[in-house]
Scaffold this motif. Structure first.
Motif, PDB file in Angstrom:
ATOM      1  N   UNK A  71      -4.438  16.825  33.885  1.00  0.00           N
ATOM      2  CA  UNK A  71      -5.404  17.684  33.188  1.00  0.00           C
ATOM      3  C   UNK A  71      -5.408  19.047  33.874  1.00  0.00           C
ATOM      4  N   UNK A  72      -5.041  20.092  33.127  1.00  0.00           N
ATOM      5  CA  UNK A  72      -4.935  21.439  33.662  1.00  0.00           C
ATOM      6  C   UNK A  72      -5.974  22.334  32.991  1.00  0.00           C
ATOM      7  N   UNK A  73      -6.802  23.011  33.800  1.00  0.00           N
ATOM      8  CA  UNK A  73      -7.785  23.966  33.292  1.00  0.00           C
ATOM      9  C   UNK A  73      -7.150  25.352  33.277  1.00  0.00           C
ATOM     10  N   UNK A  74      -7.304  26.061  32.162  1.00  0.00           N
ATOM     11  CA  UNK A  74      -6.814  27.429  32.018  1.00  0.00           C
ATOM     12  C   UNK A  74      -8.021  28.349  31.993  1.00  0.00           C
ATOM     13  N   UNK A  75      -8.052  29.286  32.948  1.00  0.00           N
ATOM     14  CA  UNK A  75      -9.214  30.141  33.189  1.00  0.00           C
ATOM     15  C   UNK A  75      -8.780  31.605  33.089  1.00  0.00           C
ATOM     16  N   UNK A  76      -9.680  32.462  32.567  1.00  0.00           N
ATOM     17  CA  UNK A  76      -9.414  33.898  32.523  1.00  0.00           C
ATOM     18  C   UNK A  76     -10.600  34.632  33.129  1.00  0.00           C
ATOM     19  N   UNK A  77     -10.319  35.520  34.079  1.00  0.00           N
ATOM     20  CA  UNK A  77     -11.387  36.297  34.716  1.00  0.00           C
ATOM     21  C   UNK A  77     -11.805  37.454  33.815  1.00  0.00           C
ATOM     22  N   UNK A  78     -12.898  38.118  34.171  1.00  0.00           N
ATOM     23  CA  UNK A  78     -13.424  39.234  33.385  1.00  0.00           C
ATOM     24  C   UNK A  78     -12.427  40.392  33.303  1.00  0.00           C
ATOM     25  N   UNK A  79     -11.564  40.544  34.324  1.00  0.00           N
ATOM     26  CA  UNK A  79     -10.582  41.635  34.294  1.00  0.00           C
ATOM     27  C   UNK A  79      -9.281  41.234  33.598  1.00  0.00           C
ATOM     28  N   UNK A  80      -9.259  40.042  32.962  1.00  0.00           N
ATOM     29  CA  UNK A  80      -8.115  39.625  32.159  1.00  0.00           C
ATOM     30  C   UNK A  80      -7.057  38.816  32.876  1.00  0.00           C
ATOM     31  N   UNK A  81      -7.206  38.626  34.174  1.00  0.00           N
ATOM     32  CA  UNK A  81      -6.231  37.818  34.914  1.00  0.00           C
ATOM     33  C   UNK A  81      -6.490  36.348  34.610  1.00  0.00           C
ATOM     34  N   UNK A  82      -5.422  35.638  34.244  1.00  0.00           N
ATOM     35  CA  UNK A  82      -5.537  34.216  33.903  1.00  0.00           C
ATOM     36  C   UNK A  82      -4.801  33.373  34.929  1.00  0.00           C
ATOM     37  N   UNK A  83      -5.303  32.168  35.151  1.00  0.00           N
ATOM     38  CA  UNK A  83      -4.649  31.228  36.057  1.00  0.00           C
ATOM     39  C   UNK A  83      -4.989  29.814  35.616  1.00  0.00           C
ATOM     40  N   UNK A  84      -4.306  28.878  36.213  1.00  0.00           N
ATOM     41  CA  UNK A  84      -4.588  27.474  35.909  1.00  0.00           C
ATOM     42  C   UNK A  84      -4.804  26.714  37.206  1.00  0.00           C
ATOM     43  N   UNK A  85      -5.534  25.627  37.082  1.00  0.00           N
ATOM     44  CA  UNK A  85      -5.836  24.764  38.220  1.00  0.00           C
ATOM     45  C   UNK A  85      -6.083  23.359  37.679  1.00  0.00           C
ATOM     46  N   UNK A  86      -6.128  22.402  38.554  1.00  0.00           N
ATOM     47  CA  UNK A  86      -6.463  21.043  38.129  1.00  0.00           C
ATOM     48  C   UNK A  86      -7.872  21.050  37.542  1.00  0.00           C
ATOM     49  N   UNK A  87      -8.063  20.362  36.434  1.00  0.00           N
ATOM     50  CA  UNK A  87      -9.371  20.351  35.766  1.00  0.00           C
ATOM     51  C   UNK A  87     -10.461  19.800  36.674  1.00  0.00           C
ATOM     52  N   UNK A  88     -10.113  18.939  37.607  1.00  0.00           N
ATOM     53  CA  UNK A  88     -11.104  18.400  38.536  1.00  0.00           C
ATOM     54  C   UNK A  88     -11.559  19.445  39.552  1.00  0.00           C
ATOM     55  N   UNK A  89     -10.882  20.607  39.619  1.00  0.00           N
ATOM     56  CA  UNK A  89     -11.231  21.659  40.577  1.00  0.00           C
ATOM     57  C   UNK A  89     -12.209  22.675  40.023  1.00  0.00           C
ATOM     58  N   UNK A  90     -12.754  22.471  38.823  1.00  0.00           N
ATOM     59  CA  UNK A  90     -13.656  23.461  38.257  1.00  0.00           C
ATOM     60  C   UNK A  90     -15.088  22.943  38.228  1.00  0.00           C
ATOM     61  N   UNK A  91     -16.001  23.900  38.310  1.00  0.00           N
ATOM     62  CA  UNK A  91     -17.423  23.579  38.202  1.00  0.00           C
ATOM     63  C   UNK A  91     -18.128  24.754  37.554  1.00  0.00           C
ATOM     64  N   UNK A  92     -19.332  24.539  37.045  1.00  0.00           N
ATOM     65  CA  UNK A  92     -20.069  25.623  36.398  1.00  0.00           C
ATOM     66  C   UNK A  92     -20.494  26.686  37.411  1.00  0.00           C
ATOM     67  N   UNK A  93     -20.549  27.934  36.968  1.00  0.00           N
ATOM     68  CA  UNK A  93     -21.071  29.022  37.799  1.00  0.00           C
ATOM     69  C   UNK A  93     -22.586  28.925  37.721  1.00  0.00           C
ATOM     70  N   UNK A  94     -23.253  28.990  38.859  1.00  0.00           N
ATOM     71  CA  UNK A  94     -24.724  28.890  38.881  1.00  0.00           C
ATOM     72  C   UNK A  94     -25.333  30.168  39.351  1.00  0.00           C
TER      73      UNK A  94
END
Length: 67
Positions: A44-67
């Motif tokens: 399971x791969x999470x695909x993420x994009x930052x506010x400045x447009x840079x995108x990266x991927x990581x294991x889906x288990x490595x993500x959590x909500x921003x608080x």
């Protein structure tokens, strides 16, 4: 890591929400969670994009909500 073959996508509860990549500490919007085949394993791969447009991927288990 070489790109894997996408087998399926997932309707993740944090999709299109701000998330933190726990491994790097970087934050961005979760764009997709894909199930990719790498060397015979389905990962399971999470695909993420930052506010400045840079995108990266990581294991889906490595993500959590921003608080």
């Amino acid at each position: 890591m070489n790109p894997g073959k996408v087998e399926a996508s997932e309707d993740h509860p944090l999709l299109h929400c701000p998330v933190r990549d726990i491994a790097s500490g970087a934050e961005g919007e979760l764009m997709a969670v894909a199930h990719e085949r790498h060397g015979g394993r389905l990962i399971r791969i999470a695909h993420i994009r930052s506010a400045n447009g840079i995108a990266w991927s990581t294991a889906a288990d490595n993500i959590g909500p921003v608080r």
